[in-house]
Design an enzyme around this catalytic site. Sequence first.
Site, mmCIF file in Angstrom:
data_model
loop_
_atom_site.group_PDB
_atom_site.id
_atom_site.type_symbol
_atom_site.label_atom_id
_atom_site.label_comp_id
_atom_site.label_asym_id
_atom_site.label_seq_id
_atom_site.Cartn_x
_atom_site.Cartn_y
_atom_site.Cartn_z
ATOM 1 N N ASP A 123 34.628 11.843 93.620
ATOM 2 C CA ASP A 123 33.592 13.347 94.598
ATOM 3 C C ASP A 123 32.738 13.190 95.579
ATOM 4 O OD1 ASP A 123 34.891 14.468 91.749
ATOM 5 O OD2 ASP A 123 32.583 14.284 90.898
ATOM 6 N N THR A 159 37.499 11.525 76.689
ATOM 7 C CA THR A 159 38.148 10.583 75.997
ATOM 8 C C THR A 159 38.029 9.571 76.751
ATOM 9 O OG1 THR A 159 40.327 11.218 76.761
ATOM 10 C CG2 THR A 159 39.352 12.154 74.697
ATOM 11 N N ARG A 205 41.470 9.374 84.735
ATOM 12 C CA ARG A 205 41.087 10.180 82.968
ATOM 13 C C ARG A 205 39.808 10.956 82.551
ATOM 14 N NH1 ARG A 205 35.081 5.700 83.375
ATOM 15 N NH2 ARG A 205 33.859 7.768 83.652
ATOM 16 N N ASP A 263 30.353 9.146 91.031
ATOM 17 C CA ASP A 263 32.003 9.075 91.221
ATOM 18 C C ASP A 263 32.692 9.243 92.159
ATOM 19 O OD1 ASP A 263 34.538 11.352 89.132
ATOM 20 O OD2 ASP A 263 34.559 11.212 91.431
HETATM 21 O O1 LIG Z 1 37.663 2.030 84.434
HETATM 22 P P1 LIG Z 1 38.279 3.847 83.912
HETATM 23 O O2 LIG Z 1 37.264 3.873 82.935
HETATM 24 O O3 LIG Z 1 39.543 4.313 83.524
HETATM 25 O O4 LIG Z 1 38.313 4.683 84.723
HETATM 26 C C1 LIG Z 1 37.981 4.123 86.656
HETATM 27 C C2 LIG Z 1 39.017 5.023 87.162
HETATM 28 O O5 LIG Z 1 37.979 6.357 86.933
HETATM 29 C C3 LIG Z 1 38.171 6.813 88.493
HETATM 30 O O6 LIG Z 1 39.550 7.848 89.244
HETATM 31 P P2 LIG Z 1 38.817 9.506 88.383
HETATM 32 O O7 LIG Z 1 39.188 9.919 86.504
HETATM 33 O O8 LIG Z 1 38.084 9.845 88.345
HETATM 34 O O9 LIG Z 1 39.912 10.353 89.348
HETATM 35 P P3 LIG Z 1 40.369 11.056 91.336
HETATM 36 O O10 LIG Z 1 39.799 9.677 91.649
HETATM 37 O O11 LIG Z 1 40.671 11.295 91.254
HETATM 38 O O12 LIG Z 1 38.262 11.032 91.432
HETATM 39 C C4 LIG Z 1 37.947 5.280 89.507
HETATM 40 O O13 LIG Z 1 39.183 5.966 90.667
HETATM 41 C C5 LIG Z 1 39.373 5.662 88.320
HETATM 42 O O14 LIG Z 1 40.680 5.616 88.971
HETATM 43 O O1 LIG Z 2 31.115 4.900 87.898
HETATM 44 C C1 LIG Z 2 32.895 5.580 87.899
HETATM 45 C C2 LIG Z 2 33.194 5.465 87.024
HETATM 46 C C3 LIG Z 2 34.566 5.889 86.491
HETATM 47 N N1 LIG Z 2 34.831 6.810 87.781
HETATM 48 C C4 LIG Z 2 34.428 6.274 88.893
HETATM 49 O O2 LIG Z 2 34.947 7.514 90.015
HETATM 50 N N2 LIG Z 2 32.610 6.350 88.387
HETATM 51 MG MG LIG Z 3 36.851 11.202 89.106
#
Ligand SMILES: O=P(O)(O)OC[C@H]1O[C@H](OP(=O)(O)OP(=O)(O)O)[C@H](O)[C@@H]1O
Ligand SMILES: O=c1cc[nH]c(=O)[nH]1
Ligand SMILES: [Mg+2]
Length: 211
Positions: free
Chosen positions: A204, A107, A103, A201
Amino acid sequence: MRVHVADHPLVTHKLTVLRDKRTPSPTFRALAEELVTLLAYEATRSVRVEPIEVETPVAQATGLAISDPKPLVVPILRAGLGMLEGMVKLMPNAEVGFLGMVRNEETLQPAIYAERLPEDLSNRQCFILDPMLATGGSLLAAIEYLFDRGAVDVTAVCLIAAPEGLKAVEEATQGRNLTVVLGALDEKLNEVGYIVPGLGDAGDRLYGTVG
Ligand SMILES: O=P(O)(O)OC[C@H]1O[C@H](OP(=O)(O)OP(=O)(O)O)[C@H](O)[C@@H]1O
Ligand SMILES: O=c1cc[nH]c(=O)[nH]1
Ligand SMILES: [Mg+2]
């Protein structure tokens, strides 16, 4: 869209430890896996099965076996990878495909950066794993991707959702055969798209890196 929010003290207990910012990555990973196994029990309630006969030491018995084509489990990288072991522990003969999504933190739009799935998903039951359903953009893109490939039935397993994201997914998937199984439905999204109270997150916290 069918929604099931777990109502079980063990799920809430484990989620509470996940939410705690002092919980280190190794504990976070272990708990995420355990939570998925608990949620998978509900998520697989409608898994397709067929009757089979087996011989017990005493008599013939009629039981059930998971039907072909086998269910496809799709963790959304990165954070969904932390849920994979917990799911395949319960359904060891499921196939596994991968979708890498990130994500854009400005944006809030999702982008697919990797894909490794069977070409043809027709007649497949798919189980998407992603711990966080925030705006719903990532889950929605993953759901659409699988339905476009021919999936007939998608169940998403998420640890925590925001009401705004759940509503967005519901509105955009009218008429689809979709189930969402949640560990908790939280209060809201904050101004930068994080779930409140959430757990921060998930990627993370699972892997101890930032980004
Ligand atoms: O509902 P949304 O607003 O789309 O957000 C949720 C997304 O954000 C996080 O992934 P992230 O983009 O942080 O990637 P990552 O798993 O690599 O940390 C999470 O694991 C989802 O995939
Ligand atoms: O709270 C949140 C939102 C998006 N992605 C995450 O990992 N945590
Ligand atoms: Mg993430």
